[in-house]
Design a protein around this motif. Structure first.
Motif, PDB file in Angstrom:
ATOM      1  N   MET B   1       1.589   1.095   7.513  1.00 13.00           N
ATOM      2  CA  MET B   1       2.244  -0.170   7.888  1.00 13.00           C
ATOM      3  C   MET B   1       3.731  -0.105   7.564  1.00 13.00           C
ATOM      4  N   LYS B   2       4.516  -0.740   8.449  1.00 11.67           N
ATOM      5  CA  LYS B   2       5.967  -0.648   8.249  1.00 11.67           C
ATOM      6  C   LYS B   2       6.384  -1.493   7.041  1.00 11.67           C
ATOM      7  N   ARG B   3       7.289  -0.955   6.257  1.00 13.31           N
ATOM      8  CA  ARG B   3       7.740  -1.643   5.042  1.00 13.31           C
ATOM      9  C   ARG B   3       8.858  -2.624   5.394  1.00 13.31           C
ATOM     10  N   SER B   4       8.818  -3.814   4.801  1.00 14.65           N
ATOM     11  CA  SER B   4       9.857  -4.811   5.094  1.00 14.65           C
ATOM     12  C   SER B   4      11.182  -4.347   4.492  1.00 14.65           C
ATOM     13  N   PRO B   5      12.311  -4.771   5.083  1.00 11.17           N
ATOM     14  CA  PRO B   5      13.617  -4.380   4.506  1.00 11.17           C
ATOM     15  C   PRO B   5      13.738  -4.831   3.057  1.00 11.17           C
ATOM     16  N   GLN B   6      13.117  -5.983   2.736  1.00  8.23           N
ATOM     17  CA  GLN B   6      13.199  -6.495   1.353  1.00  8.23           C
ATOM     18  C   GLN B   6      12.531  -5.519   0.384  1.00  8.23           C
ATOM     19  N   LEU B   7      11.335  -5.031   0.790  1.00 11.43           N
ATOM     20  CA  LEU B   7      10.625  -4.116  -0.103  1.00 11.43           C
ATOM     21  C   LEU B   7      11.339  -2.759  -0.153  1.00 11.43           C
ATOM     22  N   GLN B   8      11.930  -2.364   0.972  1.00  8.66           N
ATOM     23  CA  GLN B   8      12.676  -1.103   0.983  1.00  8.66           C
ATOM     24  C   GLN B   8      13.840  -1.174  -0.010  1.00  8.66           C
ATOM     25  N   PHE B   9      14.472  -2.366  -0.059  1.00 10.63           N
ATOM     26  CA  PHE B   9      15.581  -2.600  -0.996  1.00 10.63           C
ATOM     27  C   PHE B   9      15.094  -2.380  -2.436  1.00 10.63           C
ATOM     28  N   VAL B  10      13.904  -2.921  -2.713  1.00 10.60           N
ATOM     29  CA  VAL B  10      13.327  -2.781  -4.064  1.00 10.60           C
ATOM     30  C   VAL B  10      13.039  -1.300  -4.352  1.00 10.60           C
ATOM     31  N   PRO B  29       3.730  10.725  -6.237  1.00  8.93           N
ATOM     32  CA  PRO B  29       4.012  10.930  -4.813  1.00  8.93           C
ATOM     33  C   PRO B  29       3.604   9.723  -3.953  1.00  8.93           C
ATOM     34  N   ARG B  30       2.868   8.779  -4.556  1.00 10.84           N
ATOM     35  CA  ARG B  30       2.352   7.657  -3.751  1.00 10.84           C
ATOM     36  C   ARG B  30       3.465   6.647  -3.451  1.00 10.84           C
ATOM     37  N   PRO B  31       3.408   6.026  -2.262  1.00  7.73           N
ATOM     38  CA  PRO B  31       4.374   4.954  -2.006  1.00  7.73           C
ATOM     39  C   PRO B  31       4.088   3.754  -2.907  1.00  7.73           C
ATOM     40  N   LEU B  32       5.095   2.921  -3.093  1.00  6.85           N
ATOM     41  CA  LEU B  32       4.969   1.767  -3.990  1.00  6.85           C
ATOM     42  C   LEU B  32       3.728   0.923  -3.661  1.00  6.85           C
ATOM     43  N   GLU B  33       3.510   0.674  -2.368  1.00  6.63           N
ATOM     44  CA  GLU B  33       2.385  -0.187  -1.962  1.00  6.63           C
ATOM     45  C   GLU B  33       1.067   0.376  -2.481  1.00  6.63           C
ATOM     46  N   GLU B  34       0.938   1.717  -2.424  1.00  9.22           N
ATOM     47  CA  GLU B  34      -0.314   2.347  -2.849  1.00  9.22           C
ATOM     48  C   GLU B  34      -0.484   2.257  -4.371  1.00  9.22           C
ATOM     49  N   ILE B  35       0.634   2.398  -5.079  1.00  8.06           N
ATOM     50  CA  ILE B  35       0.577   2.292  -6.550  1.00  8.06           C
ATOM     51  C   ILE B  35       0.117   0.879  -6.914  1.00  8.06           C
ATOM     52  N   LEU B  36       0.715  -0.105  -6.253  1.00  9.27           N
ATOM     53  CA  LEU B  36       0.369  -1.511  -6.549  1.00  9.27           C
ATOM     54  C   LEU B  36      -1.100  -1.774  -6.222  1.00  9.27           C
ATOM     55  N   ASP B  37      -1.557  -1.279  -5.053  1.00  9.80           N
ATOM     56  CA  ASP B  37      -2.952  -1.518  -4.634  1.00  9.80           C
ATOM     57  C   ASP B  37      -3.927  -0.891  -5.622  1.00  9.80           C
ATOM     58  N   ALA B  38      -3.634   0.363  -6.012  1.00 10.29           N
ATOM     59  CA  ALA B  38      -4.562   1.084  -6.897  1.00 10.29           C
ATOM     60  C   ALA B  38      -4.667   0.368  -8.243  1.00 10.29           C
ATOM     61  N   ASP B  39      -3.537  -0.048  -8.805  1.00 12.56           N
ATOM     62  CA  ASP B  39      -3.566  -0.710 -10.115  1.00 12.56           C
ATOM     63  C   ASP B  39      -4.204  -2.091 -10.018  1.00 12.56           C
ATOM     64  N   ASN B  40      -3.984  -2.716  -8.861  1.00  8.56           N
ATOM     65  CA  ASN B  40      -4.603  -4.015  -8.628  1.00  8.56           C
ATOM     66  C   ASN B  40      -6.123  -3.895  -8.651  1.00  8.56           C
TER      67      ASN B  40
END
Ligand code: FAD
Lengths: 370, 151
Positions: B1-10, B29-40
């Motif tokens: 899924m495409k990352r929002s510019p706001q999240l890219q900024f982060v 190596p994981r993208p931020l979204e995947e790190i957040l999902d896994a820990d969630n």
């Protein structure tokens, strides 16, 4: 299969063209956009700067030797470089919004590293920032004061001397180094007294993993050239002759080491008790020098205290958290003034203690942001 | 899924040198979204919330900070020490203000395991369920952390 290739190649082309176009726009904005000559009015006519437009307000001002404090090197993260822009800044940029409070916006306060100079502007800055200069110097001495605190003695080369009020700080530049891709600026209180005007001494405590302190502890060597700008800050002795309580821990020693030597030299005999807290004896420094001043100066009392002395420390001085020692050592503080320097946690605790002793909050002085 | 510019900024601010020297993502190596999902998922799997973990950490950190550098017991088998520092550091997420520098070392006497926690790290857990990327100096494994904190 061929169709899939065609789709992939087309998508790649579209992406590539968009990326190239975006890069072109950035280059054009950087090098081709010509905003011409602009005039920046500073403090309603006090200075008039004729500048070339196109750069950020922060770097434009820096180019004209007006230094606004900034810790992140103009990357829009620290929010230190706030400036009141009365005219000509345009609308608040999305990169500024998160760093501004509603009150800032209502008062035309802007993040100067995120505002571009595109036309004439009028700005307002604290008058003392007009005295801030960029300095270079050579590190004459680096010595370990404790296992995690170093003292730097910098001999100024350009300009060769500095004027400041004891208690003020400078912003030291840590250049890019291995593991830290960009230069950063960090605030350090001046530890030397103003009469030693050809030098600046800093007392720097190592912060594990920290950007600037890792550079100081692992890369900086005697003889190296360093640069900083300053002086900044409002932390200084008040103009009264009220008795004072000073409280510090760790590198919070720095401003007091400047102030006490200045008071001695300028013969300011204002009664003062200096409480300095550490965990163990090895965390104390300048103890002999401060005890010597305690003996010499009848207005100065030095109280070092250890919160967890080891048996091997053979400590017979005050023990306990520094705030507990202050609690026992200070009786009525209603007519006294408090001066604090240390970490946020220590400051919060010290403010509570002094208020508990009757000291009015407006008589307790410390630097914000510490 | 495409990352929002706001999240890219982060994500850009999370890289080395963005807000701090080493950044927040470590060598993960994981993208931020995947790190957040896994820990969630890990936290949900324990029937806990990020808010509970952050709250307990904050309580422990308050005790450590109040001890002003002296080691202090913060629970059965749990020792904390606060390494104080002056100055403040911003969150990589915009608009969240700045946090005191410095770090707490939390040691579980039973296992000898030590983790490092900072005021910003606690905020990132509470506000975003972000425990940082693996290899980061301040990465916290949510399940190990919860066990350490007795949650
Ligand atoms: C007015 C003023 C005067 C000062 N005077 C002095 C002085 O005289 N002496 C002195 O030693 N200091 C002083 N300081 C502090 C100094 O400016 C620096 O802040 C300090 O040296 C640390 O800088 P650094 O670049 O090494 O650390 P930084 O890299 O800026 O910060 C490191 C801290 O950031 C946090 N952090 C980093 N990475 C992460 C992550 N991934 N997740 C969560 N948290 C993270 C941690 O809390 C860590 O402790 C002063 C500060 C101010 C504002």
């Amino acid at each position: 299969m061929t169709e899939l290739w065609v789709i992939l190649i087309s998508a790649g082309l579209v992406l590539g063209i968009s990326a190239a176009f975006a890069a072109l726009l950035l280059v054009a904005e950087r090098y081709l956009a010509n905003y011409g000559q602009c005039v920046i009015d500073v403090n309603r006519g006090s200075r008039r700067l004729e500048v070339r437009g196109g750069e950020t307000l922060l770097s434009t001002l820096m180019g004209r030797q007006i230094f606004i404090p900034s810790a992140c090197g103009g990357k829009g993260t620290c929010a230190y470089c706030k400036v009141k822009v009365l005219e000509g800044a345009g609308t608040v940029a999305p990169t500024e919004q998160p760093l501004l409070t509603a009150e800032d916006v209502a008062n035309n306060v802007r993040i100067s590293c995120q505002v571009k100079v595109r036309n004439d502007m009028a700005i307002e800055i604290p008058g003392n920032l007009l005295n801030v200069k960029q300095y270079t110097g050579a590190v004459e001495r680096i010595r370990d004061l404790t296992h995690d605190i170093k003292e730097l003695r910098i001999k100024l080369t350009d300009p060769p001397t500095i004027e400041f009020v004891p208690g003020q700080y400078v912003q030291l530049m840590a250049p890019a180094y291995k593991g830290s891709p960009e230069a950063v600026y960090r605030a350090y209180s001046i530890a030397s007294p103003p009469h030693d005007a050809g030098y600046v001494e800093l007392i720097i405590r190592r912060v594990p993993g920290g950007t600037c302190t890792t550079w100081v502890f692992e890369h900086l060597a005697e003889g190296d050239e360093v640069s900083f700008n300053g002086p900044y800050g409002e932390f200084r002795l008040s103009g009264t002759d009220a008795e004072m309580v000073w409280i510090a821990g760790g590198s919070g020693m720095a401003p007091f080491w400047s102030i006490v030597r200045h008071m001695k030299q300028a013969q300011i005999a204002r009664k003062c008790t200096y409480f300095f807290g550490a965990v163990r004896k090895g965390d104390l420094f300048f103890t002999d020098e401060l005890r010597q001043l305690d003996r010499e100066l009848d207005w100065f009392t030095f109280v070092p205290a250890l919160s967890a002395p080891a048996e091997s420390d053979q400590w017979d001085g005050a023990t306990g958290l520094i705030t507990e020692v202050v609690g026992k050592g200070v009786s009525d503080a209603a007519a006294k003034e408090g001066y604090l320097c240390g970490s946020g946690g220590m400051i919060d605790a010290a403010v509570k203690t002094l208020k508990g002793k009757g000291m009015p909050e407006e008589k307790i002085y410390y630097d914000k942001f510490t | 899924m495409k990352r929002s510019p706001q999240l890219q900024f982060v994500v850009d601010r999370m890289g080395p040198g963005g807000v701090c020297r080493e950044g927040f993502l470590g060598s993960d190596p994981r993208p931020l979204e995947e790190i957040l999902d896994a820990d969630n998922s890990t936290v949900a799997g324990m029937n806990r919330t990020h808010a509970q973990i952050a709250e307990r950490l904050q309580t422990v950190m308050d005790v450590a900070i109040a001890a002003q550098g002296r080691g202090v017991s913060v629970g059965p088998h749990l020792e904390a020490g606060w390494h104080e520092a002056m100055g403040r550091i911003p969150s990589p997420w915009p608009g969240e203000g700045t946090f005191s520098k410095g770090e707490m070392e939390l040691t579980d006497a039973r296992t000898g395991r030590t983790v490092r926690v900072t005021p910003l790290a606690v905020h990132l857990i509470a506000a975003h369920g972000f425990y940082q990327g693996r290899g980061s100096r301040y990465r916290l494994e949510p399940d190990e952390l919860a066990a350490m904190l007795g949650l």
